[in-house]
Design an enzyme around this catalytic site. Sequence first.
Site, short mmCIF file in Angstrom:
data_model
loop_
_atom_site.label_atom_id
_atom_site.label_comp_id
_atom_site.label_asym_id
_atom_site.label_seq_id
_atom_site.Cartn_x
_atom_site.Cartn_y
_atom_site.Cartn_z
N TYR A 83 14.55 -17.17 16.42
CA TYR A 83 15.33 -18.55 16.66
C TYR A 83 16.22 -18.43 17.57
CZ TYR A 83 13.20 -19.22 11.98
OH TYR A 83 12.16 -19.36 11.00
N SER A 132 12.90 -11.04 12.72
CA SER A 132 13.90 -12.37 12.36
C SER A 132 14.43 -12.32 11.14
CB SER A 132 12.81 -13.35 12.84
OG SER A 132 13.64 -14.66 12.22
N ASN A 133 15.65 -12.85 11.28
CA ASN A 133 16.35 -13.26 9.73
C ASN A 133 15.36 -14.33 8.82
OD1 ASN A 133 18.63 -11.87 10.29
ND2 ASN A 133 19.58 -13.66 11.24
N ARG A 191 23.99 -24.47 13.27
CA ARG A 191 23.70 -23.15 13.48
C ARG A 191 24.83 -22.24 13.46
NH1 ARG A 191 19.93 -19.44 14.13
NH2 ARG A 191 20.19 -18.13 16.19
N ASP A 251 13.33 -11.62 18.80
CA ASP A 251 14.20 -12.44 17.99
C ASP A 251 13.15 -13.82 18.16
OD1 ASP A 251 16.40 -13.79 16.41
OD2 ASP A 251 16.60 -14.73 18.36
#
Length: 230
Positions: A17, A122-123, A46, A15
């Site tokens: 972040y 990742s997003n 967040r 991942d």
Amino acid sequence: MPETPLTGIAACVFDAYGTLFDFGTAVARCGPTLGDKAGALSALWRDKQLQYTWLRSLQHRHADFWQVTGDALDYALEALSIDDVRLRATLMESYKTLDPFPEVPAVLARIKERGFKIAILSNGTPEMLTAAVAHAGIGAHLDYVLSVEEVGIYKTAPQVYQLALDRLGVAAREITFQSSNGWDVYAASAFGMRTVWCNRTGQCRERLPGAPDHEILNLNELSALIALAS
């Protein structure tokens, strides 16, 4: 926590972040301006960012992570009565160049030297990830940088984890997936990947399908676990 050896591993997927890149960097750089609101802004930004990814996925109304990050920031700024257009622009630009956690470059280099495939899953948008990787100086250690934009839905949708299998050309059980987000680790485990929870902030365990194979405090501990696979 089960301590199953990580045998038969061909690829290490990370991942981004919170795992490789410290998302607190953006607010920390503006600490003098934000004063005692800095901590609250970082946490709320967040939280809303993640909530919006999940809610958009449930509604099948995808918007990329840059827009979601901006929407979440706008919510957090309004909630904390911070009305500063220049500050908002500075925070968003800073999010493109988040600092890596201190151990990240050396850990990735060690794993790469041992012949494992390494990927980010990742997003983040491709543009966001390209900027973060370049700022961190870790591009030479990565074989793939994979964004959910390829499938148009956010974690924890199974399509996201399937993307890693398709692009790396390996089976789920041949991947060890590392994330600092418990919900991400549990979802990857339920999908069939081996998982290592980099629990940097001492979160409680999730009540979700799946379970981490290992739990560590930072990525320095990963090398020893991967050593079991050789």
